[in-house]
Scaffold this motif. Structure first.
Motif, PDB file in Angstrom:
ATOM      1  N   VAL A   1       2.907   1.097 -10.719  1.00 15.62           N
ATOM      2  CA  VAL A   1       2.857   0.087  -9.659  1.00 15.62           C
ATOM      3  C   VAL A   1       1.437  -0.448  -9.513  1.00 15.62           C
ATOM      4  O   VAL A   1       1.213  -1.654  -9.415  1.00 15.62           O
ATOM      5  CB  VAL A   1       3.363   0.685  -8.317  1.00 15.62           C
ATOM      6  CG1 VAL A   1       3.195  -0.321  -7.189  1.00 15.62           C
ATOM      7  CG2 VAL A   1       4.814   1.094  -8.435  1.00 15.62           C
ATOM      8  N   ARG A   2       0.470   0.462  -9.530  1.00 13.18           N
ATOM      9  CA  ARG A   2      -0.929   0.065  -9.408  1.00 13.18           C
ATOM     10  C   ARG A   2      -1.330  -0.882 -10.546  1.00 13.18           C
ATOM     11  O   ARG A   2      -1.958  -1.914 -10.318  1.00 13.18           O
ATOM     12  CB  ARG A   2      -1.813   1.311  -9.432  1.00 13.18           C
ATOM     13  CG  ARG A   2      -3.290   1.016  -9.235  1.00 13.18           C
ATOM     14  CD  ARG A   2      -4.099   2.251  -9.562  1.00 13.18           C
ATOM     15  NE  ARG A   2      -5.505   1.935  -9.687  1.00 13.18           N
ATOM     16  CZ  ARG A   2      -6.046   1.355 -10.744  1.00 13.18           C
ATOM     17  NH1 ARG A   2      -5.289   1.016 -11.761  1.00 13.18           N
ATOM     18  NH2 ARG A   2      -7.337   1.092 -10.794  1.00 13.18           N
TER      19      ARG A   2
ATOM     20  N   GLU B   1       0.529  -2.803 -12.274  1.00 10.69           N
ATOM     21  CA  GLU B   1       1.198  -4.094 -12.122  1.00 10.69           C
ATOM     22  C   GLU B   1       0.447  -4.967 -11.110  1.00 10.69           C
ATOM     23  O   GLU B   1       0.217  -6.162 -11.359  1.00 10.69           O
ATOM     24  CB  GLU B   1       2.640  -3.859 -11.664  1.00 10.69           C
ATOM     25  CG  GLU B   1       3.540  -5.050 -11.867  1.00 10.69           C
ATOM     26  CD  GLU B   1       3.699  -5.447 -13.333  1.00 10.69           C
ATOM     27  OE1 GLU B   1       3.577  -4.579 -14.217  1.00 10.69           O
ATOM     28  OE2 GLU B   1       3.919  -6.645 -13.597  1.00 10.69           O
ATOM     29  N   LEU B   2       0.030  -4.357 -10.010  1.00 13.74           N
ATOM     30  CA  LEU B   2      -0.721  -5.110  -9.004  1.00 13.74           C
ATOM     31  C   LEU B   2      -2.077  -5.546  -9.561  1.00 13.74           C
ATOM     32  O   LEU B   2      -2.511  -6.678  -9.356  1.00 13.74           O
ATOM     33  CB  LEU B   2      -0.929  -4.247  -7.752  1.00 13.74           C
ATOM     34  CG  LEU B   2       0.287  -4.055  -6.850  1.00 13.74           C
ATOM     35  CD1 LEU B   2      -0.067  -3.184  -5.658  1.00 13.74           C
ATOM     36  CD2 LEU B   2       0.810  -5.402  -6.366  1.00 13.74           C
ATOM     37  N   GLU B   3      -2.748  -4.654 -10.283  1.00 18.65           N
ATOM     38  CA  GLU B   3      -4.058  -4.994 -10.820  1.00 18.65           C
ATOM     39  C   GLU B   3      -3.956  -6.151 -11.809  1.00 18.65           C
ATOM     40  O   GLU B   3      -4.773  -7.069 -11.813  1.00 18.65           O
ATOM     41  CB  GLU B   3      -4.663  -3.773 -11.535  1.00 18.65           C
ATOM     42  CG  GLU B   3      -6.126  -3.974 -11.881  1.00 18.65           C
ATOM     43  CD  GLU B   3      -6.722  -2.739 -12.530  1.00 18.65           C
ATOM     44  OE1 GLU B   3      -5.994  -2.028 -13.258  1.00 18.65           O
ATOM     45  OE2 GLU B   3      -7.907  -2.479 -12.316  1.00 18.65           O
ATOM     46  N   GLN B   4      -2.923  -6.089 -12.638  1.00 21.07           N
ATOM     47  CA  GLN B   4      -2.747  -7.152 -13.631  1.00 21.07           C
ATOM     48  C   GLN B   4      -2.519  -8.505 -12.957  1.00 21.07           C
ATOM     49  O   GLN B   4      -3.058  -9.528 -13.377  1.00 21.07           O
ATOM     50  CB  GLN B   4      -1.556  -6.794 -14.515  1.00 21.07           C
ATOM     51  CG  GLN B   4      -1.645  -7.382 -15.900  1.00 21.07           C
ATOM     52  CD  GLN B   4      -0.441  -7.016 -16.728  1.00 21.07           C
ATOM     53  OE1 GLN B   4       0.222  -6.020 -16.457  1.00 21.07           O
ATOM     54  NE2 GLN B   4      -0.148  -7.808 -17.734  1.00 21.07           N
ATOM     55  N   LEU B   5      -1.749  -8.483 -11.873  1.00 23.58           N
ATOM     56  CA  LEU B   5      -1.528  -9.712 -11.113  1.00 23.58           C
ATOM     57  C   LEU B   5      -2.842 -10.224 -10.541  1.00 23.58           C
ATOM     58  O   LEU B   5      -3.178 -11.406 -10.656  1.00 23.58           O
ATOM     59  CB  LEU B   5      -0.550  -9.456  -9.965  1.00 23.58           C
ATOM     60  CG  LEU B   5       0.898  -9.824 -10.168  1.00 23.58           C
ATOM     61  CD1 LEU B   5       1.688  -9.537  -8.912  1.00 23.58           C
ATOM     62  CD2 LEU B   5       1.060 -11.299 -10.544  1.00 23.58           C
ATOM     63  N   LEU B   6      -3.597  -9.311  -9.936  1.00 24.91           N
ATOM     64  CA  LEU B   6      -4.855  -9.691  -9.291  1.00 24.91           C
ATOM     65  C   LEU B   6      -5.854 -10.237 -10.298  1.00 24.91           C
ATOM     66  O   LEU B   6      -6.704 -11.055  -9.963  1.00 24.91           O
ATOM     67  CB  LEU B   6      -5.459  -8.471  -8.586  1.00 24.91           C
ATOM     68  CG  LEU B   6      -4.935  -8.166  -7.200  1.00 24.91           C
ATOM     69  CD1 LEU B   6      -5.412  -6.815  -6.724  1.00 24.91           C
ATOM     70  CD2 LEU B   6      -5.382  -9.241  -6.221  1.00 24.91           C
TER      71      LEU B   6
ATOM     72  N   TYR C   1      -2.551  -3.973  -0.608  1.00 31.91           N
ATOM     73  CA  TYR C   1      -1.630  -2.961  -1.116  1.00 31.91           C
ATOM     74  C   TYR C   1      -2.167  -2.292  -2.367  1.00 31.91           C
ATOM     75  O   TYR C   1      -1.889  -1.133  -2.637  1.00 31.91           O
ATOM     76  CB  TYR C   1      -0.223  -3.564  -1.323  1.00 31.91           C
ATOM     77  CG  TYR C   1       0.369  -3.938   0.002  1.00 31.91           C
ATOM     78  CD1 TYR C   1       0.776  -2.933   0.865  1.00 31.91           C
ATOM     79  CD2 TYR C   1       0.428  -5.246   0.432  1.00 31.91           C
ATOM     80  CE1 TYR C   1       1.262  -3.248   2.126  1.00 31.91           C
ATOM     81  CE2 TYR C   1       0.906  -5.579   1.680  1.00 31.91           C
ATOM     82  CZ  TYR C   1       1.326  -4.561   2.529  1.00 31.91           C
ATOM     83  OH  TYR C   1       1.782  -4.853   3.762  1.00 31.91           O
ATOM     84  N   PHE C   2      -2.953  -3.045  -3.130  1.00 30.53           N
ATOM     85  CA  PHE C   2      -3.601  -2.434  -4.284  1.00 30.53           C
ATOM     86  C   PHE C   2      -4.524  -1.301  -3.824  1.00 30.53           C
ATOM     87  O   PHE C   2      -4.521  -0.210  -4.389  1.00 30.53           O
ATOM     88  CB  PHE C   2      -4.416  -3.479  -5.057  1.00 30.53           C
ATOM     89  CG  PHE C   2      -5.216  -2.908  -6.181  1.00 30.53           C
ATOM     90  CD1 PHE C   2      -4.600  -2.492  -7.346  1.00 30.53           C
ATOM     91  CD2 PHE C   2      -6.587  -2.744  -6.072  1.00 30.53           C
ATOM     92  CE1 PHE C   2      -5.330  -1.954  -8.384  1.00 30.53           C
ATOM     93  CE2 PHE C   2      -7.331  -2.202  -7.105  1.00 30.53           C
ATOM     94  CZ  PHE C   2      -6.695  -1.800  -8.261  1.00 30.53           C
ATOM     95  N   MET C   3      -5.277  -1.558  -2.759  1.00 33.14           N
ATOM     96  CA  MET C   3      -6.174  -0.524  -2.264  1.00 33.14           C
ATOM     97  C   MET C   3      -5.398   0.686  -1.772  1.00 33.14           C
ATOM     98  O   MET C   3      -5.795   1.825  -1.997  1.00 33.14           O
ATOM     99  CB  MET C   3      -7.052  -1.094  -1.159  1.00 33.14           C
ATOM    100  CG  MET C   3      -8.455  -1.372  -1.652  1.00 33.14           C
ATOM    101  SD  MET C   3      -9.481  -1.968  -0.328  1.00 33.14           S
ATOM    102  CE  MET C   3      -9.069  -3.690  -0.326  1.00 33.14           C
TER     103      MET C   3
ATOM    104  N   ASP D   1      -4.073   2.506  -4.701  1.00 25.87           N
ATOM    105  CA  ASP D   1      -5.199   3.105  -5.397  1.00 25.87           C
ATOM    106  C   ASP D   1      -5.632   4.390  -4.690  1.00 25.87           C
ATOM    107  O   ASP D   1      -5.951   5.397  -5.334  1.00 25.87           O
ATOM    108  CB  ASP D   1      -6.365   2.105  -5.444  1.00 25.87           C
ATOM    109  CG  ASP D   1      -7.345   2.423  -6.549  1.00 25.87           C
ATOM    110  OD1 ASP D   1      -6.913   2.945  -7.590  1.00 25.87           O
ATOM    111  OD2 ASP D   1      -8.541   2.159  -6.376  1.00 25.87           O
ATOM    112  N   GLY D   2      -5.612   4.348  -3.368  1.00 28.61           N
ATOM    113  CA  GLY D   2      -5.933   5.551  -2.612  1.00 28.61           C
ATOM    114  C   GLY D   2      -4.923   6.655  -2.903  1.00 28.61           C
ATOM    115  O   GLY D   2      -5.275   7.825  -3.054  1.00 28.61           O
ATOM    116  N   THR D   3      -3.636   6.268  -2.990  1.00 31.75           N
ATOM    117  CA  THR D   3      -2.602   7.245  -3.317  1.00 31.75           C
ATOM    118  C   THR D   3      -2.855   7.855  -4.690  1.00 31.75           C
ATOM    119  O   THR D   3      -2.755   9.066  -4.882  1.00 31.75           O
ATOM    120  CB  THR D   3      -1.216   6.558  -3.286  1.00 31.75           C
ATOM    121  OG1 THR D   3      -1.037   5.945  -2.022  1.00 31.75           O
ATOM    122  CG2 THR D   3      -0.121   7.553  -3.539  1.00 31.75           C
ATOM    123  N   LEU D   4      -3.202   6.994  -5.641  1.00 33.84           N
ATOM    124  CA  LEU D   4      -3.469   7.483  -6.989  1.00 33.84           C
ATOM    125  C   LEU D   4      -4.667   8.432  -6.993  1.00 33.84           C
ATOM    126  O   LEU D   4      -4.660   9.457  -7.684  1.00 33.84           O
ATOM    127  CB  LEU D   4      -3.734   6.300  -7.925  1.00 33.84           C
ATOM    128  CG  LEU D   4      -3.798   6.632  -9.415  1.00 33.84           C
ATOM    129  CD1 LEU D   4      -2.482   7.202  -9.891  1.00 33.84           C
ATOM    130  CD2 LEU D   4      -4.143   5.400 -10.227  1.00 33.84           C
TER     131      LEU D   4
END
Lengths: 386, 386, 386, 386, 386
Positions: B204-205, B207-212, B280-282, B285-288
């Motif tokens: 999920v992370r 995917e969000l990073e790639q979008l950003l 949500y990325f942050m 990312d915190g979860t990761l």
């Protein structure tokens, strides 16, 4: 749950949770351009309205939620979440959360000393840089605040790292000389503390690197310039749609924007900020290097201890092997004597006194040969060394 | 096949397979702009036609095929496959798959509350953000839906991570204090669960990073804007071929497109979406980070246990060595007495009562010396410690 | 050389070598636009001439040389080397190598069904997508062929992965419950098979990702368009030198070419291909995820087994320690009795019947105390647990 | 210092040092456009002057200094340092160092055969590609030389890899079936050889990849074109400063230069070179894959051996436990008999012949029960398996 | 704290701290364009003023603070912090810190020889490059100084690496042949030294690579050119804002700036510097390769030693097993004889002399069978090998 070393705050989250019990989560301190700090006890809507950031960005500073370290450039504010330093910096004032936290108090003091533009309060770093004052006077308000925060966090993490090193190297050397449960447990806790500290240092370093790698993100932090340039630019013709960009937060995001950069270069001159960030990047990079070296030292020590323990064990077993060989040979000799100790009458019981000598001598010689043979076999097979 | 911890759903695929038995794979719920949800039981051609995506994209949402988490921007729809949340978002409606799944039900409720544009249903987050309602009203329909989905998946994964941490840290501490098969197996299962959960969070992370990282991919998600701008632009001259782009899904793909970006900047202003995704990325990312810290803690604990076990063994063998030494010395003494216990007549049998004392004393002394010598040898070689 | 599991083809190279014995290396099958397949038994110069590729590119398809998986766009052909599927695709025909290979036969059948443009043969996927036929009709010949190949290779690798998972998870669980040489060897072979399979899946995935990341490489695969646009463009003025590019194979290579892309956007619209590749990229990415999870599961299990074995050993040694303690104490007791068993005359031999009792009782008590002391020492030192 | 396997040259540096003893470090062979080779024994200033490179670049070819593999494009020459193949290629001649080295001799022969432009000497690859001759005739001199060098180095490394595989797989399988010091040492040496070979293959691969990723670096290698275009371009107006670039070595360095590329596309058409490099990149990538697979196979085997050894040890200790149990029980029985063997007079000595039976029977039964209890305890605790 | 090998300076920081005791931290040496060195003992404000850098940049050279290796281009100076070489280079003079440090002395001498522009002092590298003098005369002052520093640091690190290799390989081979605490400790220290050295080499290499990857950073180092071009450019029209860039330090930062590069190409021709840096990059890369190979060799050796130790232990335990078997069988035999040695009167005591023979023979045979059975069981189970 005794997994925390005493050296480094055990678990950021846990700490935060504990802290929340004792103080209001809404306590803020506000510094204006003169460095005057005033406690602010307003709700989050007041803050959102004051600094013009939205709820999502404010949530990043919530100590209840453990967001990773971040420096965000918004339209009129820099949102700063660096470990315990949670602040919002605008072009004219600084809002700092939890000013009574023991780690935040020095930041408060430093801000009070360095935020005013005049050089009178500037003898930081031990009063020996009076000359510096002159040339640094020119940096805008938001960068003075940012520098205080960066310096505080870098020093804080460097201090934690030094503490950890002070504790870890002796502990490792002690463990090397004596492997005991107590030493092992101590090293384990230090390693665990190091892992957490490394993650935190890495996070701050990555955030600085990411900023340094993108001129536009850096340009977003020039709040004073943005505030100043917002109106006059709108007059020019084809630069019109560019003007929207610097005022629009992270409007143009991380993807590469080579061509844009060329056109508004005059506006986006980020040299000053880059040099500021570079200095702290280098410092935090040095801290990370120290932690990496420490980690490798721990890993190497562990490998060494493993081999050491294995080698020790083999030597123990070699000695035991000798003892076992001795036992077998003595058992054999005992057996011989036991045979002659049976209470079954036999012929030699009748006056064959030379028998006794022969049994004792032959038994002894045979046992000794047996022992020698086992030893030689082990030597030949390379099982026992010199 | 007992490899699944009870904490985290064992195997997403397995779970899905089990689920499929009990419900139709075609059940969808449809939300319109007023937040009204209506169950939809149509076949996939109806859906493909309704939202104008092709079969390949629809297949991504197939719970039978385990595609990784994805957010795809298509011409008129966003195809969303985030773990259990499988949805298609258009500029006017949201289609959500499997609305009766226990993990999806909260998403359904949240969508019903937040999709309507009016602020009347907006007291989410505990009714305390009435002021927020006003400013968030303006975000387009598709982003309101996207935010609900992202918030749901981030919270879901964060909750799973917290559950795992709650279970793992005590289990590890227990394992440290007592190494038993039961504790080992429990940690193994937790580690396995953590590995799977990390993979999901990472996905999920990423995917969000790639979008950003790609402004154009983000621009593709502005469905309302694309719908609005499709017609008027076609009048202008050289901008003609650019107009094709935003309506063409991922027409201009991931490769860098610096120059294009400069020209249609006004159209591709992705600030709002970027700020939404960044938040949500942050969080993810915190979860990761938490999971990474947990993994390192587990690894460190395993290293510790390995060294601990090795050290324990060496100490056991040291004690055994002492006992072996004792056995050898006692055997030697026994041998001496056995020799004198043989039933072979000899001279001392005849009234040499002083003999007995000497044999007992000398045998004892010799055995004791033997024991001391073995012990001293081991001490000198460093085989047994203090 | 028994290092190959039975689940997955042991060694691609070895397999290929074996295959070469039984069949001609030059056998090709040719499909034209109507899906008609005809066996082609020509030498490589004929093929090079037919599809206009050079010798170096043809060598990539040589089954004797084990080139990694590749998709190459050449001037008039796509050279496809995906594991066992070795094909050359032009705008009008498909050449497939080794059509009699058991893994290639399904590809042959699929090509025959899907290559014809008319919808009559299109009820693949279980005859349920009649509607799809219409919309997919429009994709050019070379993409229909490419999709068949990608689908075949993705399904093939996914099937291999599933087979491996089916074999590996039970084997690992069995190994966990019973560590035997047989189970160990089985897991080792599965792990080895997994490593090889992962490398192959990774290779295909990387190839797809690289294609997706470069619009120009994708544009090179639009053979029909390139064939169609070759002539008309040459009339326009400044676009003249751009026209050379699409017809020039990988003329403009992997390095970034931002500005070019902007000008020939109309020509290089790669949306269709990107969506096609994205779907298979996601599928193969999912397969890779499964393999990664499997690898981590195996690694975790190995760690677990190592600790388990170590722990088991320590418990064995603890029990042995007890037995050794017993042996020492019994030896001591035996020694005492042996002393009194010597045949040396002494005073108590004369009618001291109370002696016997005392010797037996005191010897026993002393031995028992010795055993207790050893046990207590071990307990106090933490050597033996509860 | 016996750390070198016999399969692969132990240590490149060591080899080079040894070589230097026996031959002049200045020996070069010169090939002109007709493929005629002539030994050149001049000092380095003569060479620097001849090919117009500076001292720093020539130093890269110094066999005394162990520079990593490199392909450098200079103004009028390609400097080539690929393992043992150290050459300077200009538009008209090739200088090759150390032509008498046993690994370089085949390169010399190949150059003599393939450098001449006419097809008469072109039946390489087994005389079967007469048709190829025609189409490859056109490639410029420097590429023919470059291809020979790349082919030689790729084949050389592939051959070394195959040799290593031939030696390693049987050695590993033998080690798996019998763990002995000899086998262990053999595998260690092979692993060490593999590590070194991997580093060398990786280096060559990286160099090729880096070239392929930068069109300008590739354009720098078109020596003939640069030589031809140097003069005519200088007439045009604004292209003037571009003309300086191709003649200026790596003037425009590795950083991305998108816009430049667009303008001098006609000049920088690197398709031919890219296809040439791509082919060898793929070959060396395949070699690297093989080595990676080998490394993972070795690692997996080591893990397996470790677990195997641990498991073996546990089984040994289990058996020893049984024997220890036996010893304890027999010791107990012996003790009982020893008690009755004391020479202290007691009542039963007087005619209680039933005593003997009871002592023997009860002692035996009690010992057997003791043995069974120990065994049952171990079974119940899971210490000894079935 | 005995964790430092004698080969490589134990800990840079520690060394620095020790150094500070003995010398002033402010001692500088100044070289002008004629190579004349003069000791400078001024405070930092004088230096900041002289070379026009700010306090932050000067702090990087502070030996008290351990900043990582850096090459920074500022407006009028290059700030150089390469391990012990801490210098500031301007277009006309070089300031070098700590000229009396034993590692810095050679740099001082080299600077004195090579800084003067005339060729008279240029017979470095053993007096054999008289011809080189002519062509290198042209490089500007700052590059001559930079080259001396780079050459010194590369040679220094290469020498340290060679020393380490000289010490490590024999130590590893010795450890392989004899595993002792002393050898283990020696290897541990060497490994630790290697880890630190690798980090330092890596840091220098990364710094060079980063410079090479960014043309603008390289252009910033052309101090002479910047000094010369500062005035004339300001006349031209639209190039005005570009002129600001090269004089503005790292004004345009690391982010890609493709388009800019195209316009001021004539100014930013960095070929000379790139070739200079490339040469040292290759040298330091070769050094890093050596260290990497050494690390892998150490790791492989450790793996080997671990397996070797495990295997050794198993063989020891196998031998012990044999001895235990012998002990059990002998104990059994002893028990039998002990039974017949009891002093309880029984029938056979009366003249059954054949009894004795039977007891001895049967006891011996039974014991031997017992021993054989245990051995066979172990052989059959594969516990003891051939």
């Amino acid at each position: 749950m005794a997994r925390d070393g005493s050296v480094v705050p055990a678990d950021p989250q846990a700490m935060v949770v504990a802290k929340k019990k004792t103080q209001s989560a809404r306590s803020w301190i506000l510094f204006d351009a003169t460095g005057q700090g005033s406690i602010l006890d307003v709700d989050k809507y007041a803050i959102m309205h004051r600094v013009q950031i939205n709820a999502r960005d404010l949530r990043i500073l919530d100590p209840f939620l453990s967001y990773p370290s971040t420096i965000l450039g918004r339209e009129k504010a820099i949102v700063l979440n660096l470990e315990h330093i949670k602040a919002i910096i605008t072009a004219e004032e600084v809002l700092l959360r939890d000013p009574t936290d023991e780690h935040v108090v020095p930041v408060v003091e430093e801000l009070q000393r360095r935020l005013p533009k005049q050089g009178d309060g500037k003898e930081y770093l031990g009063g020996q840089n009076d000359n510096e004052a002159a040339e640094e006077d020119e940096s805008p308000f938001e960068f003075r605040a940012l520098e205080v925060a960066l310096e505080a966090i870098c020093s804080f993490l460097a201090a934690r790292t030094t503490e950890l090193e002070m504790a870890a190297y002796p502990a490792l050397d002690e463990l090397t000389s004596k492997i005991s449960s107590r030493n092992l447990d101590r090293v384990r806790k230090l390693k665990s503390a190091m892992t957490r500290l490394t993650a935190r240092v890495q996070k701050v370093r990555d955030e600085l690197e990411q900023l340094l790698d993108d001129d536009d993100d850096m340009a977003d932090l020039y709040l004073s310039r943005k505030a100043g340039s917002a109106s006059p630019v709108s007059g020019s013709g084809h630069a019109n749609w560019f003007a929207a960009s610097p005022t629009g937060g992270s409007k143009i995001s991380r993807a590469s924007r080579a061509s844009i950069a060329t056109m508004r270069l005059d506006e986006n001159d980020v040299e000053e900020l880059e040099m500021l960030l570079e200095a702290y990047f280098m410092q935090i990079d040095g801290t990370l290097n120290k932690l990496t070296t420490l980690r490798e030292y721990i890993d190497d020590t562990e490998d060494y201890i493993n081999i050491q323990l294995d080698n020790h064990r083999n030597q123990l077993i070699q000695l035991e092997l000798f003892l076992s060989s001795g036992t077998v040979c003595l058992s054999f000799y005992s057996l011989v004597t036991a045979i002659f100790g049976m209470n079954i009458p036999y012929t030699w019981n009748d006056d064959h006194s030379y028998m006794f000598k022969w049994v004792v001598i032959l038994g002894g010689v045979f046992s000794a040969i047996m022992f020698l043979m086992i030893t030689l076999f082990a030597l030949k097979k390379g099982l026992v060394g010199t």
